[in-house]
Design a protein around this motif. Structure first.
Motif, PDB file in Angstrom:
ATOM      1  N   ASP A 139       0.809  -1.232   0.000  1.00  0.00           N
ATOM      2  CA  ASP A 139       0.000   0.000   0.000  1.00  0.00           C
ATOM      3  C   ASP A 139       0.844   1.286   0.000  1.00  0.00           C
ATOM      4  N   TRP A 140       0.143   2.431  -0.117  1.00  0.00           N
ATOM      5  CA  TRP A 140       0.852   3.693  -0.345  1.00  0.00           C
ATOM      6  C   TRP A 140       1.837   4.017   0.764  1.00  0.00           C
ATOM      7  N   GLN A 141       1.530   3.576   1.969  1.00  0.00           N
ATOM      8  CA  GLN A 141       2.428   3.903   3.085  1.00  0.00           C
ATOM      9  C   GLN A 141       3.829   3.349   2.841  1.00  0.00           C
ATOM     10  N   ILE A 168      -1.062  -4.002  -3.752  1.00  0.00           N
ATOM     11  CA  ILE A 168      -2.131  -3.007  -3.613  1.00  0.00           C
ATOM     12  C   ILE A 168      -3.297  -3.687  -2.899  1.00  0.00           C
ATOM     13  N   HIS A 169      -3.673  -3.145  -1.761  1.00  0.00           N
ATOM     14  CA  HIS A 169      -4.838  -3.697  -1.057  1.00  0.00           C
ATOM     15  C   HIS A 169      -6.099  -2.909  -1.372  1.00  0.00           C
ATOM     16  N   ASN A 170      -5.916  -1.672  -1.827  1.00  0.00           N
ATOM     17  CA  ASN A 170      -7.082  -0.857  -2.178  1.00  0.00           C
ATOM     18  C   ASN A 170      -6.612   0.347  -2.992  1.00  0.00           C
ATOM     19  N   MET A 171      -7.050   0.411  -4.253  1.00  0.00           N
ATOM     20  CA  MET A 171      -6.602   1.502  -5.140  1.00  0.00           C
ATOM     21  C   MET A 171      -7.107   2.871  -4.709  1.00  0.00           C
ATOM     22  N   SER A 172      -8.126   2.895  -3.844  1.00  0.00           N
ATOM     23  CA  SER A 172      -8.711   4.203  -3.567  1.00  0.00           C
ATOM     24  C   SER A 172      -7.977   4.959  -2.463  1.00  0.00           C
ATOM     25  N   TYR A 173      -6.960   4.350  -1.895  1.00  0.00           N
ATOM     26  CA  TYR A 173      -6.107   5.085  -0.951  1.00  0.00           C
ATOM     27  C   TYR A 173      -4.728   5.190  -1.582  1.00  0.00           C
ATOM     28  N   GLY A 233      -9.502   1.808 -11.440  1.00  0.00           N
ATOM     29  CA  GLY A 233      -8.087   2.180 -11.363  1.00  0.00           C
ATOM     30  C   GLY A 233      -7.872   3.501 -10.649  1.00  0.00           C
ATOM     31  N   CYS A 234      -8.953   4.205 -10.380  1.00  0.00           N
ATOM     32  CA  CYS A 234      -8.895   5.460  -9.613  1.00  0.00           C
ATOM     33  C   CYS A 234      -7.839   6.415 -10.180  1.00  0.00           C
ATOM     34  N   GLY A 235      -7.766   6.500 -11.487  1.00  0.00           N
ATOM     35  CA  GLY A 235      -6.846   7.441 -12.129  1.00  0.00           C
ATOM     36  C   GLY A 235      -5.489   6.835 -12.457  1.00  0.00           C
ATOM     37  N   LEU A 236      -5.186   5.667 -11.897  1.00  0.00           N
ATOM     38  CA  LEU A 236      -3.878   5.046 -12.179  1.00  0.00           C
ATOM     39  C   LEU A 236      -4.010   3.877 -13.164  1.00  0.00           C
ATOM     40  N   GLU A 385     -14.627  -4.141  -4.177  1.00  0.00           N
ATOM     41  CA  GLU A 385     -14.031  -4.877  -3.059  1.00  0.00           C
ATOM     42  C   GLU A 385     -12.791  -5.603  -3.560  1.00  0.00           C
ATOM     43  N   PRO A 386     -11.608  -5.083  -3.215  1.00  0.00           N
ATOM     44  CA  PRO A 386     -10.384  -5.705  -3.735  1.00  0.00           C
ATOM     45  C   PRO A 386     -10.351  -7.217  -3.473  1.00  0.00           C
TER      46      PRO A 386
END
Ligand code: ADP
Length: 501
Positions: A139-141, A168-173, A233-236, A385-386
């Motif tokens: 994830d992003w962290q 990636i566990h969730n594209m929206s974060y 993909g939330c923009g990605l 839901e990933p």
């Protein structure tokens, strides 16, 4: 293989969602396959108070964060089956009441906190003795872990063999921050471009991870496809299409030591596939009592657990509850924490229909277990839901899942269509599109079958209970990805060396 899993959450030390469960269970399954696995995560206040012994290691480091030098040290504890967990201690960043946000506001220095964590991970690869085959960042962290490895550490002694897998566990974060936070990373501005770290003028840490990792995974095959397209993909989606050849979908597994109705310490009636009717009846009664609902053994009881956020489909739930509660003899039990509008909506509904709807707004593992065991059906109408874990727990607990056909829900629940029932494959009810009418239709199908066809209902329950969604299967797939990542890393390294010569 020697593997370090870097994560911002690991249960039971820190948890806001499924990532924490993954980082607890996957290392155990990998260890069982003969790998040497450790986990690294921040020493949040809750992690230090998790009731596990935490020891100093004597290992400390200094890293540049913008124009400062910040010190940290590694603490050591262990998780299930003696998996070492290293906690990165830096009280100014992590000794706080929550993980990421308080009172609905993200911590203002989240970028800095996780830049530091990523640098700590890279330093730890050396401090822990080097020779790691894989650093597995989540994830992003952890998005800067692949970037630092590639751009700063790759040619340093002890790091040459280390490949990076990013999950990636969730594209929206995505960890999006203003462009000046680039200075905190210490990386050259030349990487702040639309193909690497920049996203519409801002710094994007998830994108950074996707760009620099050797291999990418996400938590279900269906979600792996979905995120290569808009809107999932939330923009990605463009970046992911570029990297499609190294992107894999691997379903999360269930930790059956924790989620198994045969041994669950949180439920009053233990059961398995042979005696689920009696076991579930006992649990249902306890659940109805605890939530203040009339004890009615034959009324269908539908459970819901999850974060109260848009993703989880609470808008659809709200619409259905308002229509159904006055007229349909069904009981609803909700457990969740999250956004205020949903808390207000659900508590209002519970107040209006006290015999039909009961809701608790807290994070409680024991209650989650009791709901999984005591409900007849489990509703998960997520917009996306990933992977989702609760539908997998539901299968094991004989609680028939009703889900939207998306991501991991679509990959794991087989709809009770006539054909699937006749072939003995059905395990739940699947609806699409994401609309109240479609959900209502699935609910009606489920309730009709529950009431009128006990034999088919029992077949659906037992087919689900007999399935194996354990981590062993997923761990074998991760192992394969690690191998591929190593091979790709080696080839890329040689290519880059040749170019520099
Ligand atoms: P996500 O990671 O998007 O939150 P998942 O279904 O993958 O969703 O995982 C959620 C995990 O968190 C599950 O283990 C679920 O039981 C747990 N959970 C969510 N909300 C609560 C709550 N209020 N109380 C207890 N457990 C919860």
């Amino acid at each position: 293989m020697r593997i370090l899993i870097a994560t911002s959450e690991v249960s039971p030390f820190s948890k806001t969602g499924g990532l924490a469960d993954v980082c607890r269970a996957l290392p155990v399954a990998l260890k069982r396959r003969g790998h040497d696995v450790s986990v690294i995560s921040p020493a949040y206040r809750c992690a230090l108070r998790a009731g596990r012994p935490v020891e100093p290691t004597g290992l400390a480091f200094d890293v540049p964060i913008g124009s400062k030098i910040v010190s940290g040290r590694l603490l050591r504890t262990v998780n299930d089956h003696d998996v070492p967990v290293y906690l990165v201690d830096q009280p100014e960043y992590y000794d706080r009441p929550e993980l990421y946000r308080e009172a609905g506001q993200d911590y203002a220095d989240n970028c800095e906190r996780f830049v530091f964590f990523c640098r700590a991970v890279l330093e730890s690869l050396r401090l822990l003795g080097g020779g790691f085959d894989i650093v597995h960042a989540n994830d992003w962290q952890c998005g800067l872990v692949p970037a630092y490895l590639r751009l700063e550490y790759e040619h340093t002694h002890g790091y040459e063999q280390t490949a990076c897998v990013f999950t990636i566990h969730n594209m929206s974060y995505q960890g999006i921050f203003w462009h000046w936070d680039m200075l905190l990373t210490g990386l050259d501005w030349k990487y702040f471009n639309w193909k690497q770290m920049e996203y519409y003028g801002q710094l994007n840490l998830l994108k950074t991870g996707l760009v620099f990792a050797d291999m990418i995974t996400t938590v279900s095959p269906r979600y792996a496809d979905e995120i290569c397209t808009a809107p999932h993909g939330c923009g990605l989606e463009g970046v992911l299409q570029q990297r499609r050849s190294v992107l894999r979908g691997i379903l999360n597994g269930v930790n059956y030591e924790e989620w198994n109705p045969q041994i669950d310490p949180h439920i009053p009636g233990r059961y398995d596939v042979t005696n689920w009717q009696e076991g579930k009846a006992k649990c249902k009664e306890a659940l109805q009592r605890l939530f203040g609902l009339p004890v009615e053994p034959s009324l269908p009881l539908i459970g819901m657990i999850g974060r109260l956020v848009d993703q989880k489909g609470w808008d659809l739930v709200g619409a259905i509850l308002r229509r159904w509660a006055p007229v349909e003899p069904v009981q609803w039990v909700v457990l969740g924490t999250g956004e205020k509008p949903y808390v207000e909506l659900l508590s209002q509904l519970a107040k209006e229909f006290p015999g039909r709807i009961a809701a608790r707004f807290e994070f409680s593992e024991p209650l989650a277990h009791l709901i999984e065991a005591g409900a007849d059906m489990f509703l998960m109408p997520s917009r996306f839901e990933p992977c989702g874990l609760n539908q997998l727990y539901s299968l094991k607990y004989g609680t028939v899942p009703i889900v939207h056909a998306t991501g991991g829900l679509a990959d794991t629940v087989c709809d009770a269509s006539e054909e699937n029932i006749s072939q003995g494959r059905a395990t739940g009810f699947v609806f699409e599109p994401y609309e109240a009418a479609a959900l209502e239709n699935a609910l009606r199908r489920a309730i009709a079958l529950y009431r009128n066809n006990k034999e088919v209902w029992a077949a659906i329950v037992t087919t689900g209970m007999a399935q194996d969604w354990s981590w062993d299967r997923s761990a074998a797939e991760y192992e394969q990805v690690y191998k591929e990542a190593k091979a790709l890393h080696q080839a890329a390294l040689e290519q880059r060396l040749a170019q520099n010569r």
